[in-house]
Design a protein around this motif. Structure first.
Motif, short mmCIF file in Angstrom:
data_model
loop_
_atom_site.label_atom_id
_atom_site.label_comp_id
_atom_site.label_asym_id
_atom_site.label_seq_id
_atom_site.Cartn_x
_atom_site.Cartn_y
_atom_site.Cartn_z
N ILE A 31 0.80 -1.30 0.00
CA ILE A 31 0.10 -0.06 -0.05
C ILE A 31 1.10 1.12 0.15
N LEU A 32 0.77 1.97 -1.15
CA LEU A 32 1.51 3.16 -1.22
C LEU A 32 0.50 4.38 -0.66
N THR A 33 1.16 5.18 0.45
CA THR A 33 0.07 6.32 1.08
C THR A 33 0.49 7.52 0.40
N ILE A 34 -0.38 8.39 -0.16
CA ILE A 34 -0.08 9.58 -0.52
C ILE A 34 -0.81 10.72 0.43
N MET A 35 0.01 11.37 1.01
CA MET A 35 -0.50 12.70 1.72
C MET A 35 -0.14 13.88 1.25
N GLY A 36 -0.72 14.99 1.73
CA GLY A 36 -0.02 16.38 1.30
C GLY A 36 -1.27 17.17 1.70
N PRO A 37 -0.98 18.58 1.50
CA PRO A 37 -2.11 19.61 1.73
C PRO A 37 -3.14 19.57 0.73
N SER A 38 -4.37 20.45 1.10
CA SER A 38 -5.27 20.63 0.15
C SER A 38 -4.89 21.38 -0.98
N GLY A 39 -5.08 20.69 -2.31
CA GLY A 39 -4.70 21.46 -3.44
C GLY A 39 -3.38 20.78 -4.08
N SER A 40 -2.81 19.79 -3.37
CA SER A 40 -1.41 19.20 -3.83
C SER A 40 -1.63 18.21 -4.89
N GLY A 41 -2.99 17.88 -5.22
CA GLY A 41 -3.11 17.02 -6.30
C GLY A 41 -3.35 15.62 -6.03
N LYS A 42 -3.80 15.14 -4.61
CA LYS A 42 -3.95 13.90 -4.37
C LYS A 42 -5.20 13.26 -5.13
N SER A 43 -6.42 13.99 -5.33
CA SER A 43 -7.30 13.53 -5.88
C SER A 43 -7.21 13.45 -7.34
N SER A 44 -6.35 14.48 -7.85
CA SER A 44 -6.29 14.59 -9.36
C SER A 44 -5.35 13.42 -9.55
N ASP A 194 -4.56 11.21 7.47
CA ASP A 194 -4.35 10.92 8.75
C ASP A 194 -3.06 10.04 9.05
N HIS A 195 -2.15 10.49 9.82
CA HIS A 195 -1.03 9.94 9.85
C HIS A 195 -0.95 8.47 10.39
N SER A 196 -1.93 7.99 11.29
CA SER A 196 -2.06 6.76 11.74
C SER A 196 -2.60 5.67 10.71
N ASP A 197 -3.21 6.26 9.56
CA ASP A 197 -3.62 5.40 8.85
C ASP A 197 -2.40 5.12 7.80
N ALA A 198 -1.51 6.19 7.75
CA ALA A 198 -0.18 6.00 6.89
C ALA A 198 0.62 4.91 7.70
N GLU A 199 1.02 5.19 8.98
CA GLU A 199 1.58 4.13 9.78
C GLU A 199 1.00 2.87 9.75
N ALA A 200 0.05 2.67 9.57
CA ALA A 200 -0.64 1.29 9.71
C ALA A 200 -0.59 0.59 8.58
N THR A 201 -0.13 1.18 7.50
CA THR A 201 0.30 0.36 6.33
C THR A 201 1.81 -0.29 6.22
#
Ligand SMILES: Nc1ncnc2c1ncn2[C@@H]1O[C@H](COP(=O)(O)OP(=O)(O)OP(=O)(O)O)[C@@H](O)[C@H]1O
Length: 218
Positions: A31-44, A194-201
């Motif tokens: 599972i690759l986690t993508i994080m980043g602020p609003s508008g950084s392109g995650k949904s795109s 959520d950082h805990s989601d990321a850590e759980a992967t």
């Protein structure tokens, strides 16, 4: 052959501005986690992967699934399973109907058996004839997961999938989803705040920055 999802030399532009550039490979069960602020392109990024990016965006690069270049495929031919924040179940269909809706066609009895088995696996035995409105949020999340898994996807995309669930339910549902991804050996990409989601992967975390080109990897 081991399953994999590859993003090759992606450059994603919005109105000629570079939003992100990415080169990644996710193997089956990772599972690759993508994080980043609003508008950084995650949904795109997820929209590009599913082939549903609108024409305010331009993209260079390719997406490969299990060694096949699917960049020019229609969304429904890419076989990407997506789990969203909301379960998005059809209220007029039963639980079994919701799952069957996304399954490949085939023998009716075998399909029914698969659904029953899957429901049992996630602790929802005998719930097939219920309607989604009569289920809790956590139960609906599990149905949404089964609907994606039984559609026989080649990869799974997770778009803030646990953000509407309360703490313990979030932890339990997350564990179930991650276990299923690993059991099915599917490559997965998860967008989360959520950082805990990321850590759980236990996997790689990519943080997109608002300014073009800046990415941080854990
Ligand atoms: N449908 C759209 N049409 C045009 N521009 C869009 C569209 N959706 C998003 N954008 C723009 O594209 C950029 C990236 O947005 P995107 O939604 O991918 O970011 P995000 O990281 O998912 O943000 P959030 O965490 O708020 O969901 C932003 O500048 C946004 O304003």
């Amino acid at each position: 052959m081991q399953s994999s999802l590859q993003i090759k030399n992606l450059q994603l532009f919005r109105q000629s501005e570079l939003l992100l550039s990415l080169n990644e490979q996710v193997k089956g069960g990772e599972i690759l986690t993508i994080m980043g602020p609003s508008g950084s392109g995650k949904s795109s990024l997820l929209n590009w992967l599913t082939g549903t990016l609108n024409n305010s965006f331009q993209a260079n690069g390719e997406v490969w699934l299990n060694g096949e270049n699917v960049t020019d495929y229609q969304p429904h031919l890419r076989h990407m399973g997506v789990l969203y924040q909301d379960a998005l179940l059809f209220s007029h269909l039963t639980v079994a109907g919701n799952i069957a809706f996304a399954m490949p066609k085939g023998n009716k009895k075998q399909r029914q058996e698969k659904i029953n088995h899957a429901l049992e696996q996630v602790g929802l035995k005998d719930m097939g004839e219920r309607h989604p409105d009569s289920l809790s949020g956590g139960q609906q999340a599990r149905i949404a997961l089964l609907r994606v898994l039984l559609s026989e996807p080649k990869a799974i995309l997770l778009d803030e999938p646990f953000s509407k669930l309360d703490t313990q339910l979030r932890i339990d549902t997350r564990q179930l989803v991650f276990d299923q991804i690993r059991d099915h050996k599917l490559p997965a990409i998860m967008v989360t705040h959520d950082h805990s989601d990321a850590e759980a992967t236990n996997g790689k975390v990519l943080t997109l920055a608002k300014e073009q080109g800046h990415q941080h990897v854990r």
